[in-house]
Design an enzyme around this catalytic site. Structure first.
Site, mmCIF file in Angstrom:
data_model
loop_
_atom_site.group_PDB
_atom_site.id
_atom_site.type_symbol
_atom_site.label_atom_id
_atom_site.label_comp_id
_atom_site.label_asym_id
_atom_site.label_seq_id
_atom_site.Cartn_x
_atom_site.Cartn_y
_atom_site.Cartn_z
ATOM 1 N N GLY A 146 41.381 42.727 -6.886
ATOM 2 C CA GLY A 146 41.096 43.122 -8.264
ATOM 3 C C GLY A 146 40.083 44.241 -8.313
ATOM 4 C CD GLU A 147 35.703 44.587 -6.684
ATOM 5 O OE1 GLU A 147 35.639 45.738 -6.223
ATOM 6 O OE2 GLU A 147 35.075 43.617 -6.192
#
Lengths: 349, 349
Positions: free
Chosen positions: B316-317
């Site tokens: 993610g991120e």
């Protein structure tokens, strides 16, 4: 320089550097393994370079051009003059490989390994012409064993020159009208597969053209009987000068602990020659992408390489390798630049 | 600003620009179609931006953080304090998204959409806190319908601010301990699939943890009965503030003809909310990668999106989005910078 010396210089990957890289990955602020292939790639690069935190700054694409006598059999959708025309396009900076190399900040090195005509002198062009194109492999060997060795040693010499200039990773690229035909023939010879399992449409032959191409490859294999246990023999019988040159780039890079980003179908055929000659060079190879060209996946399986991308590319020149080089650089930066849990004060599991 | 106004502003792609881009691709010095997905991508970007030769210069990753009441059910391998700790890591530049954004020359915009604690004031942090984390969806709605709308409109506002600063493409990113659980619940609600078909290990729960997570998602669906024909209801009942914010980023970008590079599992759940609310926004979305998280492929199929990469990422991120943005930029450069057959004097078929 003798080929044997190059081969003997290729060492196994540095296991200590790989273990240290793995250990560092596991301290960085992310769930362990959550960057998947990027983490694996950083560890392979650590092992190749012999450094726990490898860095990639100087990026080079070596694009080698050659012509093929087998085009007389009508195996390509484009005329042979496209080979030198595209070399001029590379030198002028207008081809796809120029655009993608600029995008990833790599320099492109263009080599005439055996174009069938003379290309006007250009300071940016390296001329290592083994001959004016190979002979027609459908009627006899594409080249002599001496020429096969010469093409490989030229590749070694070129990569060594680039290493002296500064090279942290090298991408391979090709240009040569008709060169999916010898590439498929190499794969068939080494994998002992029939041509229909490997050959594809290249730059875009139609159904009839593909059928003809398959027949031509079979004739080349029947007439020449390349020895699957002798990579140099396979290269001589059904290969090409740019393919031999690229195999040399791979062997030379591995001998100097430099990673090689292998482009598509033709570069993979070159990788098969390199690995046949020196199996230990395989660990220095990274497959950039799975080409749309039929049979490429089987060739990668034979090499035990898992491509980074699957973007339906089928251009060659090193275009897929350029994109792969950017991922390799990113993988190194992750290892070098991310904060650890301790440094960032982030709680662990 | 009303959500309806944003939705009504989203127009179909510019077919004329796409036809012109396609026509230009076919004049460039390469076999037609030989750059595969890169060519397709350049044409989609032409249609999105309404320009036959689109360009990407200003690249932005918007990474939104939020907490989730459902972590009380023991669905994550990490403690909730990791959410604000990672936000600080983003602001300090030490996280994976910082490294990859620097690599592709994108700026990272970090947003607190609903972290459960106060994060020390920082000029680089945008605070749009809807609440201190969602309520526990296993016991009732995660948020009110008003909060769901607020989270989306905050996303629209943030992307509009960034567009005003200069934005040619936006990548989506998330941070929120526990957020694979609401993301899976959103997918289950909209796709009418049982949790075991969608839920995965997130940051790394074991077999027992995964079983518990699947049970929690089922309870959330049973108790809340989200309406699959009402994306806002699904977001309110089983969503998250950062997920709503990212859906808003997508809707706002589409309303301004800006392409969105969708990251992995959580961003894809946000895309499903955005597309449920405004189906015409789908054409503005590009899927960066297929996450290793279970069920992600099915969600992409539901959206009819074909990911660019498959690198086993599950962080993610916005990490996958950053890599995808570099490919989108490369696709535009191919269209803009390559020579045509005529310009380069290269023979055609």
């Amino acid at each position: 320089m003798k080929l044997e010396e190059v081969i003997n210089r290729i060492q196994p990957l540095d296991q200590t550097a790989m273990q240290e890289a793995r250990a560092r990955q596991d301290t960085l602020t992310k769930p362990q393994g959550s960057l998947g292939r990027l983490e694996e790639l950083s560890i392979q690069l650590a092992g190749i370079m012999g450094k726990p935190i490898p860095a990639i700054k100087d990026k080079v694409i070596i694009t080698m051009a050659g012509d093929h006598g087998v085009v007389a059999e009508g195996v390509s959708a484009y005329p042979q003059e496209v080979t030198p025309e595209m070399v001029l396009n590379f030198l002028a900076g207008g081809a796809a490989i120029n655009v993608l190399a600029r995008h990833v900040n790599a320099r492109v090195v263009v080599v005439d390994m055996g174009v069938a005509s003379d290309i006007p002198a250009n300071e940016k062009l390296i001329v290592k012409k083994v001959a004016y194109g190979t002979a027609n492999m459908a009627k006899g060997p594409a080249m002599t064993r001496e020429q096969a060795t010469e093409s490989i040693l030229s590749g070694v010499e070129i990569v060594e020159t680039e290493i002296a200039r500064g090279l942290d990773i090298v991408g391979t690229g090709d240009m040569g009208i008709g060169n999916t035909t010898p590439s498929a023939a190499i794969a068939c010879a080494l994998m002992k597969q029939p041509p229909k399992e490997i050959a594809g449409r290249g730059t875009g032959v139609d159904d009839e053209g593909l059928k003809r191409k398959i027949g031509v490859i079979q004739r080349a294999l029947d007439i020449n009987q390349p020895n699957p246990n002798d990579g140099l023999d396979v290269l001589a019988k059904v290969g090409g000068f740019e393919i031999g040159g690229l195999a040399g780039v791979m062997l030379g890079a591995a001998a100097h602990r430099k990673p090689v980003m292998v482009d598509g179908f033709i570069s993979t055929a070159a990788a098969m020659i390199a690995v046949s000659i020196a199996p230990q060079c395989r660990d220095y190879l990274i497959s950039a992408h799975r080409s749309k060209e039929h049979g490429h996946g089987l060739m990668l399986d034979w090499l035990n390489l898992n491509p980074l991308f699957d973007l339906d590319l089928r251009l060659g020149e090193g275009t897929g390798a350029a994109l792969g080089i950017s991922l390799a650089e990113a993988a190194c930066k992750i290892l070098a630049e991310m904060a650890t849990f301790g440094e960032a004060g982030v709680s662990e599991k």
